[in-house]
Design a protein around this motif. Structure first.
Motif, PDB file in Angstrom:
ATOM      1  N   GLU A 174      49.781  39.032  40.981  1.00  0.00           N
ATOM      2  CA  GLU A 174      49.024  40.265  41.093  1.00  0.00           C
ATOM      3  C   GLU A 174      49.329  41.171  39.920  1.00  0.00           C
ATOM      4  OE1 GLU A 174      52.186  42.594  44.007  1.00  0.00           O
ATOM      5  OE2 GLU A 174      50.294  41.867  44.844  1.00  0.00           O
ATOM      6  N   GLY A 175      48.427  42.129  39.680  1.00  0.00           N
ATOM      7  CA  GLY A 175      48.637  43.102  38.618  1.00  0.00           C
ATOM      8  C   GLY A 175      48.662  42.458  37.247  1.00  0.00           C
ATOM      9  N   PRO A 176      49.503  42.975  36.340  1.00  0.00           N
ATOM     10  CA  PRO A 176      49.602  42.425  34.986  1.00  0.00           C
ATOM     11  C   PRO A 176      49.974  40.939  34.968  1.00  0.00           C
ATOM     12  CG  PRO A 176      50.673  44.552  35.103  1.00  0.00           C
ATOM     13  CD  PRO A 176      50.359  44.169  36.529  1.00  0.00           C
ATOM     14  N   ALA A 177      50.729  40.500  35.969  1.00  0.00           N
ATOM     15  CA  ALA A 177      51.124  39.090  36.025  1.00  0.00           C
ATOM     16  C   ALA A 177      49.916  38.193  36.234  1.00  0.00           C
ATOM     17  CB  ALA A 177      52.146  38.866  37.132  1.00  0.00           C
ATOM     18  N   LEU A 178      48.912  38.694  37.002  1.00  0.00           N
ATOM     19  CA  LEU A 178      47.712  37.898  37.228  1.00  0.00           C
ATOM     20  C   LEU A 178      46.958  37.677  35.919  1.00  0.00           C
ATOM     21  CD1 LEU A 178      45.668  36.486  39.043  1.00  0.00           C
ATOM     22  CD2 LEU A 178      44.621  38.728  39.486  1.00  0.00           C
ATOM     23  N   GLU A 179      46.804  38.746  35.116  1.00  0.00           N
ATOM     24  CA  GLU A 179      46.111  38.602  33.837  1.00  0.00           C
ATOM     25  C   GLU A 179      46.845  37.642  32.916  1.00  0.00           C
ATOM     26  OE1 GLU A 179      44.329  41.260  30.111  1.00  0.00           O
ATOM     27  OE2 GLU A 179      45.267  42.251  31.836  1.00  0.00           O
ATOM     28  N   ALA A 180      48.182  37.784  32.832  1.00  0.00           N
ATOM     29  CA  ALA A 180      48.975  36.894  31.975  1.00  0.00           C
ATOM     30  C   ALA A 180      48.887  35.453  32.456  1.00  0.00           C
ATOM     31  CB  ALA A 180      50.420  37.352  31.929  1.00  0.00           C
ATOM     32  N   GLY A 181      48.927  35.255  33.792  1.00  0.00           N
ATOM     33  CA  GLY A 181      48.856  33.896  34.336  1.00  0.00           C
ATOM     34  C   GLY A 181      47.518  33.239  34.075  1.00  0.00           C
ATOM     35  N   ALA A 189      32.694  39.061  36.057  1.00  0.00           N
ATOM     36  CA  ALA A 189      32.567  40.121  37.063  1.00  0.00           C
ATOM     37  C   ALA A 189      33.790  40.153  37.972  1.00  0.00           C
ATOM     38  CB  ALA A 189      31.295  39.893  37.880  1.00  0.00           C
ATOM     39  N   TRP A 190      34.261  38.990  38.392  1.00  0.00           N
ATOM     40  CA  TRP A 190      35.455  38.941  39.256  1.00  0.00           C
ATOM     41  C   TRP A 190      36.663  39.495  38.512  1.00  0.00           C
ATOM     42  CZ3 TRP A 190      40.339  37.029  39.312  1.00  0.00           C
ATOM     43  CH2 TRP A 190      40.992  36.942  40.543  1.00  0.00           C
ATOM     44  N   LEU A 191      36.832  39.103  37.242  1.00  0.00           N
ATOM     45  CA  LEU A 191      37.987  39.561  36.464  1.00  0.00           C
ATOM     46  C   LEU A 191      37.945  41.076  36.279  1.00  0.00           C
ATOM     47  CD1 LEU A 191      38.053  36.726  33.768  1.00  0.00           C
ATOM     48  CD2 LEU A 191      39.695  37.045  35.618  1.00  0.00           C
ATOM     49  N   ASN A 192      36.760  41.619  36.023  1.00  0.00           N
ATOM     50  CA  ASN A 192      36.626  43.074  35.870  1.00  0.00           C
ATOM     51  C   ASN A 192      37.006  43.797  37.154  1.00  0.00           C
ATOM     52  OD1 ASN A 192      35.822  43.223  33.155  1.00  0.00           O
ATOM     53  ND2 ASN A 192      33.692  42.741  33.678  1.00  0.00           N
ATOM     54  N   ARG A 193      36.586  43.253  38.293  1.00  0.00           N
ATOM     55  CA  ARG A 193      36.912  43.884  39.565  1.00  0.00           C
ATOM     56  C   ARG A 193      38.411  43.906  39.833  1.00  0.00           C
ATOM     57  NH1 ARG A 193      32.474  40.819  41.441  1.00  0.00           N
ATOM     58  NH2 ARG A 193      33.902  39.368  42.519  1.00  0.00           N
ATOM     59  N   HIS A 194      39.118  42.954  39.218  1.00  0.00           N
ATOM     60  CA  HIS A 194      40.568  42.885  39.425  1.00  0.00           C
ATOM     61  C   HIS A 194      41.337  43.526  38.280  1.00  0.00           C
ATOM     62  CE1 HIS A 194      39.266  40.037  42.479  1.00  0.00           C
ATOM     63  NE2 HIS A 194      40.491  40.104  43.013  1.00  0.00           N
ATOM     64  N   GLY A 195      40.637  44.349  37.473  1.00  0.00           N
ATOM     65  CA  GLY A 195      41.310  45.139  36.451  1.00  0.00           C
ATOM     66  C   GLY A 195      41.846  44.342  35.273  1.00  0.00           C
ATOM     67  N   ILE A 196      41.248  43.195  34.979  1.00  0.00           N
ATOM     68  CA  ILE A 196      41.708  42.356  33.857  1.00  0.00           C
ATOM     69  C   ILE A 196      40.895  42.727  32.624  1.00  0.00           C
ATOM     70  CG2 ILE A 196      41.858  39.994  32.987  1.00  0.00           C
ATOM     71  CD1 ILE A 196      42.379  39.097  35.867  1.00  0.00           C
ATOM     72  N   ALA A 209      35.421  28.876  32.759  1.00  0.00           N
ATOM     73  CA  ALA A 209      34.092  28.403  33.162  1.00  0.00           C
ATOM     74  C   ALA A 209      33.828  27.000  32.633  1.00  0.00           C
ATOM     75  CB  ALA A 209      33.030  29.368  32.662  1.00  0.00           C
ATOM     76  N   ALA A 210      34.212  26.735  31.364  1.00  0.00           N
ATOM     77  CA  ALA A 210      33.992  25.410  30.776  1.00  0.00           C
ATOM     78  C   ALA A 210      34.765  24.334  31.517  1.00  0.00           C
ATOM     79  CB  ALA A 210      34.387  25.425  29.305  1.00  0.00           C
ATOM     80  N   ALA A 211      35.919  24.703  32.094  1.00  0.00           N
ATOM     81  CA  ALA A 211      36.742  23.733  32.831  1.00  0.00           C
ATOM     82  C   ALA A 211      36.286  23.568  34.272  1.00  0.00           C
ATOM     83  CB  ALA A 211      38.204  24.164  32.803  1.00  0.00           C
ATOM     84  N   GLY A 212      35.266  24.342  34.684  1.00  0.00           N
ATOM     85  CA  GLY A 212      34.754  24.203  36.048  1.00  0.00           C
ATOM     86  C   GLY A 212      35.445  25.091  37.066  1.00  0.00           C
ATOM     87  N   ILE A 213      36.257  26.054  36.605  1.00  0.00           N
ATOM     88  CA  ILE A 213      36.928  26.977  37.514  1.00  0.00           C
ATOM     89  C   ILE A 213      35.893  27.901  38.147  1.00  0.00           C
ATOM     90  CG2 ILE A 213      38.597  28.869  37.664  1.00  0.00           C
ATOM     91  CD1 ILE A 213      39.892  26.193  37.199  1.00  0.00           C
ATOM     92  N   ASP A 214      36.018  28.145  39.457  1.00  0.00           N
ATOM     93  CA  ASP A 214      35.085  29.049  40.136  1.00  0.00           C
ATOM     94  C   ASP A 214      35.834  30.251  40.688  1.00  0.00           C
ATOM     95  OD1 ASP A 214      36.469  27.990  42.283  1.00  0.00           O
ATOM     96  OD2 ASP A 214      34.781  26.788  43.008  1.00  0.00           O
ATOM     97  N   VAL A 215      35.096  31.156  41.320  1.00  0.00           N
ATOM     98  CA  VAL A 215      35.679  32.388  41.868  1.00  0.00           C
ATOM     99  C   VAL A 215      36.673  32.074  42.976  1.00  0.00           C
ATOM    100  CG1 VAL A 215      35.143  34.494  43.138  1.00  0.00           C
ATOM    101  CG2 VAL A 215      33.717  33.819  41.195  1.00  0.00           C
ATOM    102  N   ALA A 216      36.392  31.057  43.781  1.00  0.00           N
ATOM    103  CA  ALA A 216      37.307  30.701  44.870  1.00  0.00           C
ATOM    104  C   ALA A 216      38.677  30.318  44.317  1.00  0.00           C
ATOM    105  CB  ALA A 216      36.719  29.547  45.685  1.00  0.00           C
ATOM    106  N   TRP A 217      38.682  29.596  43.199  1.00  0.00           N
ATOM    107  CA  TRP A 217      39.972  29.233  42.578  1.00  0.00           C
ATOM    108  C   TRP A 217      40.694  30.503  42.115  1.00  0.00           C
ATOM    109  CZ3 TRP A 217      42.578  29.981  38.106  1.00  0.00           C
ATOM    110  CH2 TRP A 217      43.644  29.132  37.805  1.00  0.00           C
ATOM    111  N   CYS A 218      39.958  31.436  41.532  1.00  0.00           N
ATOM    112  CA  CYS A 218      40.573  32.690  41.083  1.00  0.00           C
ATOM    113  C   CYS A 218      41.178  33.473  42.248  1.00  0.00           C
ATOM    114  CB  CYS A 218      39.536  33.549  40.358  1.00  0.00           C
ATOM    115  SG  CYS A 218      38.989  32.852  38.773  1.00  0.00           S
ATOM    116  N   GLU A 219      40.530  33.456  43.421  1.00  0.00           N
ATOM    117  CA  GLU A 219      41.078  34.133  44.595  1.00  0.00           C
ATOM    118  C   GLU A 219      42.412  33.523  44.998  1.00  0.00           C
ATOM    119  OE1 GLU A 219      40.137  36.784  45.925  1.00  0.00           O
ATOM    120  OE2 GLU A 219      38.048  37.067  45.328  1.00  0.00           O
TER     121      GLU A 219
END
Length: 469
Positions: free
Chosen positions: A264-271, A229-236, A247-257
């Motif tokens: 940002e933008g395409p660089a965020l998806e690639a990163g 849901a977070w990724l969709n909101r950020h256009g990924i 998710a399997a590695a334990g990454i949460d939404v706060a880490w994504c923020e």
């Protein structure tokens, strides 16, 4: 006189002194010298050997070891002479002097002539019995060996196939993941992110790495949904590739923020795709290592079970043999047999023939699994009792009827159908335990519980007796 000596032997009951004289006339008295071979395994059995006094060992060459299969220590013991009944007859073992003494060496031709003169019908019966028994034994042994080998090979193939298949799947997935990782790096380069940005996102990746992965499937699924849901909101667009490994590695939404604050933008998806790919690579490499460890463990267990490259008599821990046997029979244990281990901590190592004992453990455990119909509890226990080691193999099967338990150690007695079992009867298991190791094997059976107890001295009796003299 030699005639008097032969007449005193039960072997020659019923023969007259004249008949004994005829037998002696064509024979020779041979001295026994310790360590010297009088006849050798596999050679034509041209002579019949009768022990007069002293002692000899009958030795078979098994693998790369000479194994004593029987000891002659009573006058009247005999071997050989098979060419009196079969021109292709050979010695089944090597006759080696144990203590000084004498034997009567009777040529097979003399034995054949005497039998023809004295017991012509008896000779024909023996000849027929010998030929029939040899043919049946050869066929049955070959069949049993092939069946047993096939069952063990199939079981081991099944056990090895699982980690091998997991390795193959992981390697295929690793190839795809590496391509995704390289593609995401190329996209980051095309977005012309700065060195500081790449260092920052890599720092975030390293911070996330040591976290404990999410194990509960339901929690993991909720975690993936939140990240998607977070990724969709950020256009990924490729959230279905990125969310699961994060998710399997334990990454949460706060880490994504925090990552979005760096890119940002395409660089965020690639990163994020690059970070997710690194986690996937680490997971796949861990899976490959675990699969290879499992295969190596199976190979080590089989090597321990078969006792390759090892001396015949060794000081061993009986637990090692029990565990390697469980590995070999792993496919037969399946998921429906619960193994309970009750190994004593003070059990001493014993001097034994581990390859032979492993055959005993195989037979007892295989019988226990069959008795339970493949479902139940298998209990293995070891403990020290005085100078002995006690090994128990128990099952929760229906138990043995008294009449079956009473005959369980008889030669050729079995309650299994053709093609079932290991081909090693309890009579042979008893001989290995009693004759080869100076121990005992007993059965205690009742409905719902059968226990076979194997008691083995920590040291051979002869060694123990010498130590106490």
């Amino acid at each position: 006189m030699l005639i008097d000596e032969l007449a005193s032997l039960r072997l020659f009951d019923g023969l007259t002194r004249d008949q004994l004289a005829e037998l002696i006339a064509g024979s020779a008295e041979i001295r026994i010298e310790p360590g010297v071979d009088l006849f050798r395994e596999g050679e034509h059995a041209d002579y019949w050997w009768v022990l007069l006094d002293g002692a000899m060992d009958l030795v078979r060459h098994v693998g790369r070891e000479d194994t004593v299969v029987r000891k002659w220590d009573a006058p009247g013991h005999w071997a050989g002479g098979f060419r009196a009944f079969d021109e292709h007859g050979v010695y089944l073992a090597t006759g080696r002097g144990a203590t000084a003494g004498r034997v009567l060496r009777v040529p097979a031709a003399v034995l054949r002539d005497r039998l023809n003169d004295w017991f012509p019908l008896g000779r024909h019966l023996i000849e027929g019995l010998y030929g029939t028994a040899r043919s049946i034994e050869s066929t049955v042994r070959q069949r049993e060996s092939l069946v047993t080998l096939g069952k063990l090979a199939a079981g081991l193939a099944h056990e090895i196939n699982n980690p091998a298949a997991a390795t193959a799947r992981a390697v295929d997935a690793l190839e795809t993941t590496c391509q995704t990782l390289l593609a995401s790096l190329a996209r980051l380069a095309n977005e012309e992110i700065s060195a500081q940005q790449f260092a920052a996102i890599d720092t975030l990746r390293l911070e996330a790495g040591p976290q404990v992965p999410v194990q509960d499937p339901l929690i993991l699924a909720d975690h993936e949904d939140a990240l998607s849901a977070w990724l969709n909101r950020h256009g990924i667009d490729r959230e279905w590739i990125i969310a699961p490994p994060l998710a399997a590695a334990g990454i949460d939404v706060a880490w994504c923020e925090r990552a979005a604050a760096v890119l940002e933008g395409p660089a965020l998806e690639a990163g994020l795709e690059w970070v997710a790919s690194t986690f996937s690579v680490a997971t796949l490499l861990s899976d490959i290592k675990e699969s290879n460890r499992r295969i190596s463990g199976l190979v080590a267990a089989v090597r321990s079970y078969s006792q390759m490259d090892r001396a015949s008599m060794q000081r061993i821990d009986v637990t090692d043999g029990l565990e390697s046997t469980l590995v070999v029979l792993g496919s037969k244990l399946g998921d429906r047999v619960t193994v309970v281990r009750d190994y004593g901590s003070d059990v001493p190592r014993i001097e034994a023939y581990p390859g032979e004992l492993n055959q005993v453990w195989t037979n007892l455990i295989d019988n226990a699994i069959d008795a339970m119909g493949g479902t139940g509890t298998l209990r293995l226990a070891t403990r020290a009792e005085g100078d002995d080691v006690l090994v128990e193999v128990g099952d929760t099967g229906p138990g043995m009827p008294p009449e079956v338990a009473a005959r369980a150690f008889e030669a050729f007695y079995t309650t299994k159908d053709v093609g079932k079992g290991t081909g090693l009867g309890l009579d042979i298991a008893q001989r290995i335990v009693v004759e080869r190791h100076g121990g005992t094997i007993t059965i205690n059976s009742r409905p719902g519980e059968t226990v076979l107890r194997v008691r083995i001295p920590a040291r051979p009796r002869a060694t123990r007796d010498r130590a106490t003299d």
